[in-house]
Design an enzyme around this catalytic site. Structure first.
Site, PDB file in Angstrom:
ATOM      1  N   CYS A 337       0.792  -1.230   0.000  1.00 31.23           N
ATOM      2  CA  CYS A 337       0.000   0.000   0.000  1.00 31.23           C
ATOM      3  C   CYS A 337       0.830   1.289   0.000  1.00 31.23           C
ATOM      4  CB  CYS A 337      -1.026   0.001   1.131  1.00 31.23           C
ATOM      5  SG  CYS A 337      -0.529  -0.809   2.643  1.00 31.23           S
ATOM      6  N   ARG A 366       7.549 -10.841   5.451  1.00 32.72           N
ATOM      7  CA  ARG A 366       7.325 -10.552   6.861  1.00 32.72           C
ATOM      8  C   ARG A 366       7.990 -11.622   7.705  1.00 32.72           C
ATOM      9  NH1 ARG A 366       0.874  -8.865   6.442  1.00 32.72           N
ATOM     10  NH2 ARG A 366       1.178  -7.363   4.761  1.00 32.72           N
ATOM     11  N   GLN A 384       0.441 -11.201  -2.636  1.00 31.65           N
ATOM     12  CA  GLN A 384      -0.943 -10.770  -2.430  1.00 31.65           C
ATOM     13  C   GLN A 384      -1.558 -10.308  -3.752  1.00 31.65           C
ATOM     14  OE1 GLN A 384      -0.003  -7.729   0.559  1.00 31.65           O
ATOM     15  NE2 GLN A 384      -1.249  -8.876   2.015  1.00 31.65           N
ATOM     16  N   ASP A 386      -3.140  -7.818  -4.492  1.00 30.10           N
ATOM     17  CA  ASP A 386      -3.395  -6.567  -3.791  1.00 30.10           C
ATOM     18  C   ASP A 386      -3.928  -5.501  -4.742  1.00 30.10           C
ATOM     19  OD1 ASP A 386      -3.409  -5.348  -1.367  1.00 30.10           O
ATOM     20  OD2 ASP A 386      -1.245  -5.288  -1.107  1.00 30.10           O
ATOM     21  N   LYS A 472     -12.294  -3.361   8.716  1.00 35.54           N
ATOM     22  CA  LYS A 472     -12.231  -4.222   7.537  1.00 35.54           C
ATOM     23  C   LYS A 472     -13.346  -5.258   7.550  1.00 35.54           C
ATOM     24  CE  LYS A 472      -8.721  -7.105   9.824  1.00 35.54           C
ATOM     25  NZ  LYS A 472      -7.519  -7.914   9.649  1.00 35.54           N
ATOM     26  N   HIS A 518      -8.417  -0.857   0.649  1.00 39.43           N
ATOM     27  CA  HIS A 518      -7.485  -1.964   0.404  1.00 39.43           C
ATOM     28  C   HIS A 518      -8.328  -3.214   0.145  1.00 39.43           C
ATOM     29  CE1 HIS A 518      -4.172   0.160   2.821  1.00 39.43           C
ATOM     30  NE2 HIS A 518      -5.265   0.823   3.152  1.00 39.43           N
TER      31      HIS A 518
END
Length: 645
Positions: A337, A366, A384, A386, A472, A518
């Site tokens: 992002c 990560r 992802q 994304d 979310k 997102h």
């Protein structure tokens, strides 16, 4: 008299001090026999605890998650009672319910549990359960609690009591066993009819490796023996479907210690499957107005300081990459992002061009502790699907609804039919965990709640599960074995546009701040593939299968014809292989079945003469003879049916 409001909105009057169990009995004896606990004004209580004021009451049974939690929490106490009966010197840590069952951390001294000990423990639990001893709650002072466990010699409970406030401490007693516990619990032990010790592990006290390692005993219980039997059968089926096992057998992915823990290697067949998923999503995204972008695998430390990710996660991420320039630091990209925010800023934006939808299959990294890594479901590097939507405030709900449609399209195409939408909101008691003000959060939370209601989604609301920058909607999918997985996610964010100073020129010719959404319908490709493998047991939807056909010539004489069939079907993007081994046709069919190839095309003299193939379907058998063109039309029709139905 007090007023009790039931979930259907009806109000009944009872004497002050009535229990939830008595309320159930006033409705029906059948209901009362199944009540495990109750939710009183939003908090889960013992069904036998007196209610002394007007309250909203929901009676909880085995069909409710809170009912199961109460059942398994009470079972942990039953396990402890059985342990104390068999091993009087045992000392106890904590014993909470978990997703499927419960555990108790215990100090057994020098004793180690054998298989024979485990069988005795299960028998003792059922013996005690049959006594139908009540779970009795009592409030005690801190001094009384300290005195009791000092006398008993249980230093772990004394360590827990240190952190408790006087006036908030409760004991629960059943039979001869007393425990420090907030509850709630079952009315009595008689509800527990089946018990199984599932696993024995080690666990450091309070999760600190400097402390003593205790024995962690995992168990599961049920109100009927039949349910335990079915549960164990599902576990056996789950072992067969384990994505790590099938991933190796089907040659989809692998791990290498030399490459690094938690960093998957995608093999050719797995890459084909992954690419099909990406193509499927790219096609849907183009249709929905998304623009593809690509961003680097690393980013400057300042990028993540600006976004707030460094402050929240910097200490637990991979360590910074330093360059020869003093003070210059980069991080492996932990999320996409912030990069997309910078893409949005590359030129001025007008209200007329919003929403701007940027999509990327971005690989992020990560750091996860080695003990938490698990196949593809918990890795250190993952991709992802994304996308980030930059829109005007008046467009948020409409865009959110469109993303929900996309997520549901993905689920339908892949056979996920049982799902719940989890609305993840702030923890109102701990707002320090989040960035941004109340007004923006309230708007974002309202948009999600309204969109989910408009789509008629089955929802649950979880406080404290929001991302640090916004609420979310998480899609919790049940697989073929009834297990829940969190897959797709959609998040509304008023914070990153503020932090990155994102702007657009409005109709009033003034600068305004866009809202950011997102979204990742797959979540991570790695996790999604893992769940998909286990959901379908490796029998992928036809359009997705890496090997859709196996062409099986009866003998070497028909290898050339098999190649002609293969070349013709490849023109229609039908993937597979020719089995030219010097094996009997029965062996070739069995091997293709093991590889879970959807269609087997057998070719011999008759098929060659007629320009045909003899078709077998995996798990179904012979479908008869078809001309090559006929099979191609049949095959493509099956795929269209799956994707467009």
């Amino acid at each position: 008299m007090i007023n009790i409001t039931l979930p259907d909105g009806s109000v009944r009057q009872y004497d002050s001090g009535v229990t939830s169990l008595e309320i159930a009995q006033s409705i029906s004896e059948g209901l009362a026999r199944n009540v495990l606990a109750a939710k009183v004004n939003g908090s889960v209580w013992d069904a036998t605890r007196p209610i002394k004021e007007d309250s909203a009451v929901q009676l909880l049974t085995w069909n409710d998650d809170e009912g199961k939690n109460t059942f398994w929490h009470s079972s942990a106490h039953l396990l402890a009672e059985a342990l104390e009966d068999l091993y009087p010197d045992v000392k106890f840590g904590i014993g909470p319910p978990v997703e499927n069952g419960f555990y108790y951390d215990v100090d057994l001294g020098e004793h180690h549990l054998s298989q024979e000990d485990i069988a005795k423990l299960e028998q003792k639990m059922l013996e005690l359960a049959r006594q139908k001893n009540e779970y009795l709650r009592s409030e005690v002072s801190k001094a009384e609690a300290v005195e009791y466990f000092t006398k008993k010699g249980d230093e772990y409970k004394l360590d827990l009591i240190k952190d408790l406030e006087d006036g908030s401490i409760t004991f629960y007693e059943q039979g001869k066993f007393v425990d420090l516990c907030r509850g709630p619990h079952l009315p009595n032990t008689g509800f527990i009819k089946a018990a199984k010790i599932m696993n024995i592990a080690g666990a450091y006290w309070r999760g600190d490796e400097k402390n003593k390692q205790l024995t962690r005993i995992y168990g599961v219980t049920f109100p009927k023996q039949k349910e335990l039997t079915e549960y164990l059968e599902r576990l056996e089926e789950a072992k067969k479907r384990d994505h790590r096992k099938l991933g190796k057998e089907l040659e989809l992915f692998a791990f290498s210690e030399k490459v690094g823990m938690g960093l998957p290697l995608w093999l050719p067949k797995g890459t084909l499957l992954r690419e099909r998923l990406e193509q499927f999503m790219r096609k849907a995204q183009v249709k929905a107005g998304y623009q593809p972008v690509v961003t680097p695998h690393i980013g400057s430390k300042e990028l993540y300081v600006t976004s707030g990710h460094y402050e929240k996660y910097g200490a637990d991420s991979f360590q910074p990459i330093k360059t020869p320039n003093e003070g210059e630091e980069f991080f492996l990209k932990p999320m996409n992002c912030p990069h997309h925010c910078e893409i949005y800023k590359t030129r001025p934006r007008s209200y007329k061009e919003l929403p701007v939808r940027l999509a990327e299959f971005g690989t992020v990294y990560r750091y996860e502790q080695s003990g938490e890594l698990h196949g593809l479901t918990r890795v250190r590097g993952f991709t992802q699907d994304d996308a980030h939507i930059f829109c005007r405030p008046d467009q948020v709900k409409e865009e959110f609804l469109k993303v929900i449609d996309l997520v549901l399209y993905v689920f339908k195409a892949l056979g996920f039919e049982d799902y719940t939408a989890q609305i993840s909101l702030r923890d109102p008691e701990n707002k320090a965990k989040y960035i941004g003000g109340d007004e923006a959060w309230d708007k974002a939370e309202s948009a999600i709640i309204e969109a989910a209601a408009e789509k008629g989604l089955s929802t649950v609301t979880e406080l404290g599960e929001a991302a640090f920058y916004g609420p979310k909607l998480d899609f919790m999918v049940k697989d073929a074995l009834g297990r829940k997985w969190q897959l797709g996610t959609i998040q509304v964010d008023y914070q990153l546009p503020e932090r990155f100073q994102l702007e657009y020129i409005g109709a009033d010719n003034q600068k305004h701040r866009p809202v950011m959404i997102h979204r990742a319908p797959f979540g991570s490709l790695e996790r999604f593939v893992a769940v998909l493998i286990e959901h379908c047991g490796g029998n992928f939807p036809l359009w997705l299968s890496p090997e859709q056909i196996a062409i099986l010539p009866i003998s070497e004489k028909y290898h050339d014809y098999a190649q002609q069939v293969y070349d013709r079907l490849q023109q229609d993007d039908i993937r597979g292989y020719i089995d030219n081994r010097d094996e009997k046709i029965g062996r070739k069919i069995r091997d293709a079945e093991v590889r879970k190839v959807p269609y087997m095309l057998i070719v011999g003299e008759k098929e060659q003469e007629n320009g045909a193939v003899s078709v077998r379907r995996h798990g179904e058998g012979d479908l008869g003879s078809m001309a090559i063109e006929e099979f191609s039309t049949f095959f493509q029709g099956k795929i269209a049916e799956m994707l467009n139905n």
